[in-house]
Design a protein around this motif. Structure first.
Motif, short mmCIF file in Angstrom:
data_model
loop_
_atom_site.label_atom_id
_atom_site.label_comp_id
_atom_site.label_asym_id
_atom_site.label_seq_id
_atom_site.Cartn_x
_atom_site.Cartn_y
_atom_site.Cartn_z
N VAL A 1 46.54 26.34 41.66
CA VAL A 1 45.82 25.37 40.37
C VAL A 1 44.66 26.28 40.48
CG1 VAL A 1 45.55 23.07 39.80
CG2 VAL A 1 47.25 23.75 41.59
N VAL A 2 43.93 26.51 38.85
CA VAL A 2 42.94 26.93 38.43
C VAL A 2 42.66 26.26 37.50
CG1 VAL A 2 41.88 29.38 37.66
CG2 VAL A 2 43.76 29.16 38.96
N ASP A 3 40.66 25.62 38.19
CA ASP A 3 40.22 24.52 36.98
C ASP A 3 40.24 25.35 36.05
OD1 ASP A 3 40.28 22.31 38.86
OD2 ASP A 3 39.12 23.11 39.61
N PRO A 4 39.13 24.43 34.36
CA PRO A 4 39.23 25.10 33.76
C PRO A 4 37.83 25.89 33.75
CG PRO A 4 38.72 22.82 33.25
CD PRO A 4 40.05 23.01 34.91
N PRO A 5 37.26 26.48 32.74
CA PRO A 5 35.79 27.16 33.35
C PRO A 5 34.31 26.21 32.96
CG PRO A 5 36.63 28.03 30.96
CD PRO A 5 37.51 27.60 31.51
N LYS A 6 33.86 26.41 33.54
CA LYS A 6 32.82 25.16 33.32
C LYS A 6 31.23 26.27 32.42
CE LYS A 6 31.36 24.56 37.93
NZ LYS A 6 31.70 25.42 38.61
N ARG A 7 30.32 25.62 32.79
CA ARG A 7 29.10 26.35 31.68
C ARG A 7 29.28 27.75 32.12
NH1 ARG A 7 24.82 25.33 28.15
NH2 ARG A 7 25.89 23.22 27.78
N GLY A 8 28.92 28.80 31.49
CA GLY A 8 28.23 29.85 31.84
C GLY A 8 30.14 30.87 32.12
N GLU A 9 31.12 29.72 32.56
CA GLU A 9 32.22 30.89 33.45
C GLU A 9 33.18 31.13 31.90
OE1 GLU A 9 31.35 28.06 37.14
OE2 GLU A 9 33.23 27.77 36.15
N ALA A 10 34.27 31.74 32.06
CA ALA A 10 35.37 32.03 31.08
C ALA A 10 36.89 31.99 32.55
CB ALA A 10 35.54 33.44 30.36
N THR A 11 37.80 31.15 31.79
CA THR A 11 39.06 32.15 32.23
C THR A 11 39.58 32.99 31.85
OG1 THR A 11 39.25 29.38 32.64
CG2 THR A 11 41.62 30.82 32.96
N ILE A 12 40.92 33.57 32.37
CA ILE A 12 41.47 34.50 32.13
C ILE A 12 42.26 34.63 32.45
CG2 ILE A 12 39.18 36.31 32.28
CD1 ILE A 12 40.73 37.79 34.58
N LYS A 13 43.69 35.10 31.98
CA LYS A 13 45.39 35.31 32.00
C LYS A 13 44.38 37.38 32.49
CE LYS A 13 49.75 35.42 30.44
NZ LYS A 13 50.18 35.73 31.21
N THR A 14 45.37 37.42 33.78
CA THR A 14 44.93 38.62 34.90
C THR A 14 46.55 39.78 34.43
OG1 THR A 14 44.67 37.67 36.11
CG2 THR A 14 45.06 39.33 36.87
N ALA A 15 46.09 40.94 33.97
CA ALA A 15 47.20 41.45 32.96
C ALA A 15 47.32 42.55 34.37
CB ALA A 15 46.75 41.82 32.09
N ALA A 16 46.21 42.74 35.26
CA ALA A 16 46.84 43.66 37.12
C ALA A 16 45.90 43.92 37.18
CB ALA A 16 47.08 44.90 35.90
N CYS A 17 46.14 43.69 38.47
CA CYS A 17 44.90 43.51 39.77
C CYS A 17 45.02 44.92 40.58
CB CYS A 17 45.10 42.38 40.14
SG CYS A 17 43.59 42.23 41.50
N GLY A 18 44.14 45.83 41.27
CA GLY A 18 44.86 46.48 42.04
C GLY A 18 43.87 46.49 43.12
N VAL A 19 44.90 47.13 44.30
CA VAL A 19 45.12 46.35 45.83
C VAL A 19 44.32 48.00 46.39
CG1 VAL A 19 46.82 45.95 47.25
CG2 VAL A 19 47.51 46.09 45.25
N CYS A 20 42.92 47.15 46.80
CA CYS A 20 41.76 47.49 46.94
C CYS A 20 41.98 47.73 48.66
CB CYS A 20 40.97 47.27 45.76
SG CYS A 20 39.26 48.54 47.16
N HIS A 21 41.07 48.62 49.06
CA HIS A 21 41.51 48.71 50.54
C HIS A 21 40.65 47.26 51.08
CE1 HIS A 21 42.12 50.93 54.17
NE2 HIS A 21 42.74 51.48 53.52
N SER A 22 39.02 46.55 50.61
CA SER A 22 38.64 45.85 50.67
C SER A 22 39.40 44.33 51.01
CB SER A 22 37.20 45.80 49.94
OG SER A 22 36.80 46.87 49.22
N ASP A 23 40.56 44.26 50.27
CA ASP A 23 41.55 43.68 50.08
C ASP A 23 41.81 43.47 51.42
OD1 ASP A 23 41.22 42.29 47.04
OD2 ASP A 23 41.82 44.38 46.22
N LEU A 24 42.50 44.56 52.10
CA LEU A 24 42.86 44.61 53.37
C LEU A 24 42.22 44.67 54.32
CD1 LEU A 24 45.75 45.73 54.57
CD2 LEU A 24 44.27 48.09 54.49
N SER A 25 40.79 44.83 53.84
CA SER A 25 40.20 44.40 54.98
C SER A 25 39.52 43.04 54.63
CB SER A 25 38.85 45.77 54.81
OG SER A 25 38.69 46.35 54.63
N ALA A 26 40.05 42.48 54.46
CA ALA A 26 39.45 40.52 54.63
C ALA A 26 40.71 40.41 55.08
CB ALA A 26 39.02 40.08 53.36
N THR A 27 42.15 40.88 55.28
CA THR A 27 43.09 40.60 55.45
C THR A 27 43.28 40.68 57.40
OG1 THR A 27 44.98 42.16 55.72
CG2 THR A 27 44.40 40.06 53.74
#
Ligand SMILES: [Zn+2]
Ligand SMILES: [Zn+2]
Length: 369
Positions: A23-49
């Motif tokens: 569940v993703v909350d709506p944007p507060k002051r100074g924020e925006a919600t995006i509908k994501t089209a694509a996201c790269g899978v990066c080594h840093s993501d792997l490093s977090a796992t």
């Protein structure tokens, strides 16, 4: 409005990532919600796992995405629904000395935006209502994401979003190391150690900058083939070459002007530095583990005026550099199509991470419907 979104999460270290509806909350002051089209899978993501980058779990992964703004919070005037945006995993406060002097990649707010928004909250919850941390204040490996507008860069609408996503991490890091950090000039001899995702982008950055020769070094023949396609003029297979430094000096008439280390090992940083010609610059782009160290002969700093330095995120100024990179793509000078070697549906995320770990992709990208 509150939105439901399929998302890629790390729940347990050293376990495959999981795909859940969050569940993703709506944007507060100074924020925006995006509908994501694509996201790269990066080594840093792997490093977090796997704990190489330590982040509290559970964590929504993803920091290299492009999408469309669907809602903005109070006070937001720079973005409106329908705008195309790319995420920036550096938060740009705009006020600290680094932001004020054109170095937003070193922004002092970094420590506050590791896995939450800058105010310490997170906009994401799981099905049972538990708060989810978000990678680098982004957490954009999800069909919807709410971010601070200081983590979003507006782009033109003519570039396909799966390609646009790539500029926000790997491409920026590699090309930026050449353009911004080192400021490589035409005709300079460049050597690149490590022809993985970032190394390929250093190579294409060097090619765009007019460097010659461009020598790529790796132990995998397949990566060296890719390196040639991205602009390397010569390659050295370090698994077959006994003395890499000597071979590099030979190919560059005495040593490169610039050597980019894109692996993150003390040993290869030393090779980079030793290879340089007088007045040369070694730039460490690879992320080293804490226990790595290097030894250099200080005399070569004095008598040969060599430089050993580092480049973080290509010394990026995202609001200036992301559109600039996309302009080079539009002009046919920056290769983004060729970087994407596999597209995955979000349900295939565990496979995408396995392929990354196995070194199968130049870049794998998760595409959302
Ligand atoms: Zn990244
Ligand atoms: Zn700042």
């Amino acid at each position: 409005m509150v939105r439901k979104a399929k998302a890629v999460l790390c729940r347990d270290l050293n376990r495959p990532v999981v795909v859940e509806e969050i569940v993703v909350d709506p944007p507060k002051r100074g924020e925006a919600t995006i509908k994501t089209a694509a996201c790269g899978v990066c080594h840093s993501d792997l490093s977090a796992t796997n704990g190489t980058i330590q982040m509290p779990l559970p964590l929504v992964l993803g920091h290299e995405a492009a999408g469309v703004v669907v809602e903005v919070g109070a006070g937001v005037t720079d973005l409106t629904p329908g705008d195309h945006v790319v995420s920036s995993f550096v938060h740009m406060c705009g006020k600290c000395r680094w932001c004020a002097t054109g170095k937003p990649h070193l922004c002092d707010s970094a420590a506050k935006t590791l896995y939450t928004l800058a105010d310490g909250t997170t906009p994401a919850r799981d099905g049972s209502g538990r708060s989810l941390n978000i990678f680098s204040a982004c957490g954009v490996m999800a069909a919807y994401a709410t971010l601070s507008i200081e983590n979003l860069v507006k782009i033109e609408q003519d570039v396909p979003l799966d390609r646009a996503a790539l500029v926000s991490c790997g491409v920026m890091t590699g090309v930026g190391a050449v353009f911004n950090t080192a400021q490589v000039e035409p005709g300079a001899a460049v050597m690149v150690i490590g022809a993985g995702g970032v190394g390929l982008n250093v190579i294409q950055g060097a090619a765009i900058a007019g460097a010659h020769p461009i020598v790529a070094i790796d132990v995998a023949e397949a990566k060296l083939d890719l390196a040639k396609r991205f602009g390397a003029t010569h390659t050295i297979n370090a698994a077959q070459e006994e003395n890499v430094v000597k071979a590099a000096k030979k190919l560059t008439a005495g040593g490169p002007d610039y050597c980019f280390e894109c692996i993150g090992l003390g040993k290869t940083v030393e090779q980079a530095f030793r290879s340089l010609r007088k007045g040369g610059k070694a730039v460490v782009v690879g992320v080293t583990r804490g226990e790595e160290s290097v030894s250099v002969r200080p005399a070569s700093l004095t008598f040969e005026e060599k430089t050993l330095t580092g480049s973080y995120f290509g010394s990026a100024r995202p609001r200036e550099d992301f559109p600039r990179l996309l302009a080079l793509y539009r002009a046919g000078r920056l290769k983004l199509d060729e970087l994407i070697t596999h597209r995955y549906r979000v349900d295939e995320a565990p496979q995408a991470f396995a392929d990354l770990e196995a070194g199968k992709n130049a870049r794998g990208v998760i595409v959302f419907e």
